[in-house]
Design a protein around this motif. Structure first.
Motif, PDB file in Angstrom:
ATOM      1  N   ARG A 273       0.832  -1.218   0.000  1.00 32.08           N
ATOM      2  CA  ARG A 273       0.000   0.000   0.000  1.00 32.08           C
ATOM      3  C   ARG A 273       0.861   1.260   0.000  1.00 32.08           C
ATOM      4  NH1 ARG A 273      -4.779  -0.253   4.264  1.00 32.08           N
ATOM      5  NH2 ARG A 273      -5.240   1.707   3.184  1.00 32.08           N
ATOM      6  N   LYS A 274       1.955   1.220   0.752  1.00 34.78           N
ATOM      7  CA  LYS A 274       2.861   2.376   0.776  1.00 34.78           C
ATOM      8  C   LYS A 274       3.416   2.645  -0.605  1.00 34.78           C
ATOM      9  CE  LYS A 274       7.089   1.956   1.991  1.00 34.78           C
ATOM     10  NZ  LYS A 274       8.406   1.766   2.647  1.00 34.78           N
ATOM     11  N   LYS A 275       3.862   1.592  -1.276  1.00 35.96           N
ATOM     12  CA  LYS A 275       4.444   1.736  -2.605  1.00 35.96           C
ATOM     13  C   LYS A 275       3.423   2.311  -3.592  1.00 35.96           C
ATOM     14  CE  LYS A 275       6.974  -0.908  -6.120  1.00 35.96           C
ATOM     15  NZ  LYS A 275       7.499  -2.257  -6.487  1.00 35.96           N
ATOM     16  N   GLU A 276       2.202   1.793  -3.546  1.00 40.16           N
ATOM     17  CA  GLU A 276       1.153   2.270  -4.446  1.00 40.16           C
ATOM     18  C   GLU A 276       0.828   3.745  -4.186  1.00 40.16           C
ATOM     19  OE1 GLU A 276      -3.664   1.847  -5.119  1.00 40.16           O
ATOM     20  OE2 GLU A 276      -2.630   0.555  -3.682  1.00 40.16           O
ATOM     21  N   LEU A 277       0.662   4.114  -2.927  1.00 45.41           N
ATOM     22  CA  LEU A 277       0.300   5.492  -2.571  1.00 45.41           C
ATOM     23  C   LEU A 277       1.432   6.467  -2.888  1.00 45.41           C
ATOM     24  CD1 LEU A 277      -1.517   4.696   0.786  1.00 45.41           C
ATOM     25  CD2 LEU A 277      -2.587   5.724  -1.235  1.00 45.41           C
ATOM     26  N   GLN A 278       2.660   6.060  -2.647  1.00 48.47           N
ATOM     27  CA  GLN A 278       3.792   6.933  -2.969  1.00 48.47           C
ATOM     28  C   GLN A 278       3.891   7.164  -4.472  1.00 48.47           C
ATOM     29  OE1 GLN A 278       7.017   4.841  -0.997  1.00 48.47           O
ATOM     30  NE2 GLN A 278       6.982   6.247   0.751  1.00 48.47           N
ATOM     31  N   LYS A 279       3.588   6.148  -5.257  1.00 52.51           N
ATOM     32  CA  LYS A 279       3.600   6.312  -6.715  1.00 52.51           C
ATOM     33  C   LYS A 279       2.544   7.330  -7.143  1.00 52.51           C
ATOM     34  CE  LYS A 279       3.086   3.725 -11.049  1.00 52.51           C
ATOM     35  NZ  LYS A 279       2.824   2.391 -11.650  1.00 52.51           N
ATOM     36  N   ARG A 280       1.346   7.221  -6.584  1.00 49.04           N
ATOM     37  CA  ARG A 280       0.278   8.175  -6.918  1.00 49.04           C
ATOM     38  C   ARG A 280       0.632   9.582  -6.460  1.00 49.04           C
ATOM     39  NH1 ARG A 280      -4.779   5.238  -4.346  1.00 49.04           N
ATOM     40  NH2 ARG A 280      -5.839   7.202  -4.839  1.00 49.04           N
ATOM     41  N   ALA A 472      -0.227   4.291  10.629  1.00 49.22           N
ATOM     42  CA  ALA A 472      -0.314   5.756  10.587  1.00 49.22           C
ATOM     43  C   ALA A 472       0.314   6.316   9.312  1.00 49.22           C
ATOM     44  CB  ALA A 472       0.365   6.353  11.815  1.00 49.22           C
ATOM     45  N   ARG A 473       1.407   5.711   8.862  1.00 51.04           N
ATOM     46  CA  ARG A 473       2.064   6.196   7.649  1.00 51.04           C
ATOM     47  C   ARG A 473       1.175   6.018   6.425  1.00 51.04           C
ATOM     48  NH1 ARG A 473       7.662   3.106   9.323  1.00 51.04           N
ATOM     49  NH2 ARG A 473       8.282   4.565  10.984  1.00 51.04           N
ATOM     50  N   VAL A 474       0.540   4.867   6.328  1.00 50.43           N
ATOM     51  CA  VAL A 474      -0.376   4.633   5.208  1.00 50.43           C
ATOM     52  C   VAL A 474      -1.594   5.544   5.316  1.00 50.43           C
ATOM     53  CG1 VAL A 474      -1.954   2.926   4.201  1.00 50.43           C
ATOM     54  CG2 VAL A 474       0.409   2.298   4.715  1.00 50.43           C
ATOM     55  N   GLN A 475      -2.074   5.750   6.543  1.00 48.43           N
ATOM     56  CA  GLN A 475      -3.191   6.682   6.767  1.00 48.43           C
ATOM     57  C   GLN A 475      -2.860   8.067   6.190  1.00 48.43           C
ATOM     58  OE1 GLN A 475      -4.123   6.602  11.104  1.00 48.43           O
ATOM     59  NE2 GLN A 475      -6.129   7.336  10.449  1.00 48.43           N
ATOM     60  N   ALA A 476      -1.688   8.578   6.556  1.00 48.07           N
ATOM     61  CA  ALA A 476      -1.289   9.918   6.116  1.00 48.07           C
ATOM     62  C   ALA A 476      -1.173   9.981   4.597  1.00 48.07           C
ATOM     63  CB  ALA A 476       0.027  10.315   6.770  1.00 48.07           C
ATOM     64  N   LEU A 477      -0.525   8.993   4.008  1.00 41.84           N
ATOM     65  CA  LEU A 477      -0.364   8.979   2.552  1.00 41.84           C
ATOM     66  C   LEU A 477      -1.715   8.931   1.851  1.00 41.84           C
ATOM     67  CD1 LEU A 477       2.635   6.492   2.250  1.00 41.84           C
ATOM     68  CD2 LEU A 477       2.636   8.853   1.417  1.00 41.84           C
ATOM     69  N   GLU A 478      -2.624   8.127   2.369  1.00 43.37           N
ATOM     70  CA  GLU A 478      -3.946   7.981   1.746  1.00 43.37           C
ATOM     71  C   GLU A 478      -4.739   9.282   1.848  1.00 43.37           C
ATOM     72  OE1 GLU A 478      -6.628   4.125   1.201  1.00 43.37           O
ATOM     73  OE2 GLU A 478      -6.326   4.709   3.299  1.00 43.37           O
ATOM     74  N   LEU A 479      -4.719   9.890   3.013  1.00 45.22           N
ATOM     75  CA  LEU A 479      -5.438  11.165   3.199  1.00 45.22           C
ATOM     76  C   LEU A 479      -4.872  12.246   2.292  1.00 45.22           C
ATOM     77  CD1 LEU A 479      -5.737  11.049   7.082  1.00 45.22           C
ATOM     78  CD2 LEU A 479      -7.683  11.165   5.507  1.00 45.22           C
TER      79      LEU A 479
END
Length: 489
Positions: A273-280, A472-479
């Motif tokens: 999920r981190k990788k996907e969100l960082q790409k976006r 929390a890191r994924v939460q922040a990236l998603e928001l």
């Protein structure tokens, strides 16, 4: 204001000379009291083209120690300045405590010119006037003396001065196209000046119209007005400021004690999920720059909650040329000597860039409140001032995200001990961290009040559940990704 103004009768020669000498000496003495009491004085000098704004400032500052004033000629904003909020360059120019700042034209000139060119009409104009009034009021509420002078001359006098300046090669450059246009359209300009001055004639920062037909008489009016304003401000310096009712739309926020902290994210799912969100996020950053959308991300939270690691995962997806992380510690002396929001106004991103604040202006209603670094009236007033500040940023077009990184008391204790036991991480734990921990309950109460009073529709708070830092890191990236996608359509 101008259309109904009756100019005062100028004194005769000897009386004029006597009063001018007395006023000069009076201002010279008052500058010492300004320094002693820490009174910052902002003098805005507006008026007609060729009314003598620059020369009047030059006459006034002769009475002041050069170490204690600055003069700024606020011409039309440059292309670079236009990439910041309207008030950015004016907030940057405010003086330190105990000093003067003189502005040769300013926010009135910029607003009026835009109004005359049909760039500010209807709701846009009303919003700009509201911004100006909030800006001036927050300065005066925080101890500034704001003196607004308008140098007034008639159409014939203005035309005569312009022609005289144009006769000499050494002075012709001082006449701008705007000055000549203004004289040609004098009545239209007068009406717009009148409209603006009536709308911004506040009790705490009123307008003073100066008869500028004759230099010495104009100087006397300015000096006596400044002296009277300074003396009144010194007399009233201990008065408390009334608290304003919040008028901004607020979101309902839970109390910290109601937030579940049991959310976790397995390692493999976290990495995916981190990788996907960082790409976006990386793709969105390019679009932000192209569309000139500014982004402001605020991180607050408990000590050892994981703010730094969270920020690191966000910035890993960004072009290093397009963001700035601002670690906010105790204010430096030159920052402490100005309005508490000054050091944040001057760290805002340009349009198309991202500014991340590791702690922020919310220190006013947390650490400054708990530790007694400001008076109760100051931090109580700050909720509305902060909402106004963020409204100004939102109206500018900024995307604002505010994260409270949340853990429980036991998790914090475990992380403190782990830091102490690890030589590579001992620098992260200080005596101040332990002292703050002892005041956990007081801080929790302050944070709850902050969340309730400053989570607006245009700048909402998001609580990141950080007992599991990965979650929390994924939460922040998603928001962040969702907010940027919404802003970019």
């Amino acid at each position: 204001m101008l259309t109904s103004w009756n100019p005062p009768r100028p004194p005769e020669g000897e009386e004029l000379a006597r009063r001018l000498t007395a006023a000069r000496e009076r201002l010279g003495a008052l500058q010492l009291k300004i320094k002693e009491h820490g009174l910052p004085v902002l003098v805005l000098v507006e008026g007609w083209g060729a009314a003598g704004k620059g020369s009047m400032i030059g006459r006034v500052i002769r009475q002041i120690d050069p170490r204690f004033f600055s003069v700024n000629s606020m011409s039309a904003p440059t292309e670079e300045e236009q990439r910041f909020p309207f008030l950015h360059r004016y907030m940057a120019a405010i003086p330190e405590t105990g000093k003067f700042a003189f502005l040769d034209s300013g926010w009135m000139d910029e607003v009026v010119k835009a109004r005359l060119r049909d760039h500010l009409e209807g709701e846009k104009y009303e919003k700009r006037i509201a911004s100006v009034n909030r800006f001036e009021r927050t300065l005066t509420d925080n101890g500034y003396l704001v003196m607004k002078l308008f140098l007034h001359i008639g159409r014939k006098e203005q035309k005569k001065r312009i022609e005289r300046l144009l006769e000499e090669a050494d002075t012709a450059w001082r006449v701008s196209y705007s000055d000549r246009w203004q004289n040609k359209h004098y009545d239209e300009c007068l009406a717009v000046f009148e409209e603006y001055m009536r709308a911004t004639n506040l009790p705490s920062s009123p307008w003073y119209v100066v008869d500028a037909a004759e230099k010495k008489w104009a100087e006397l009016q300015i000096l006596e007005t400044l002296c009277a304003g300074i003396e009144t401000a010194l007399h009233n310096e201990s008065l408390a400021v009334p608290l304003l009712q919040n008028t901004f739309p607020l979101r309902t926020m839970p109390r910290l004690s109601q937030v579940e902290l049991d959310k976790t994210l397995p390692g493999e799912e976290y990495e995916a999920r981190k990788k996907e969100l960082q790409k976006r996020l990386s793709q969105l950053h390019n679009r932000l720059y192209l569309k000139k959308v500014p982004v402001i991300v605020v991180y607050e939270g408990w000590d050892a909650a994981g703010k730094g690691g969270n920020i690191k995962r966000v910035t890993a997806a960004l072009d290093a040329r397009g963001y700035q992380v601002n670690p906010i510690a105790s204010p430096e002396p030159h920052e402490k000597a100005r309005h508490y929001l000054w050091r944040f106004w001057t760290r805002l991103p340009k349009a198309g860039h991202i500014a991340i604040f590791d702690r922020s202006w919310y220190g006013r209603v947390m650490v400054e409140r708990i530790e007694g670094f400001c008076a109760e009236n100051d931090w109580q007033r700050a909720y509305n001032e902060i909402n106004e500040f963020e409204a100004e940023l939102a109206d500018w077009g900024a995307v604002i995200l505010k994260f409270w990184v949340h853990i429980d008391k036991d998790t914090q204790l475990a992380r403190f001990k782990a830091r102490q036991e690890c030589p590579e991480k001992q620098w992260k734990i200080t005596d101040e961290d332990w002292r703050n921990r002892e005041k956990w309950d007081a801080y929790e109460q302050a944070v709850d009040e902050m969340l309730q009073k400053t989570s607006t529709e245009y700048a909402p708070w998001h609580i990141l559940q950080s007992v599991d830092k990965k979650y929390a890191r994924v939460q922040a990236l998603e928001l962040l990704v969702n907010a940027l996608e919404k802003a970019l359509g």
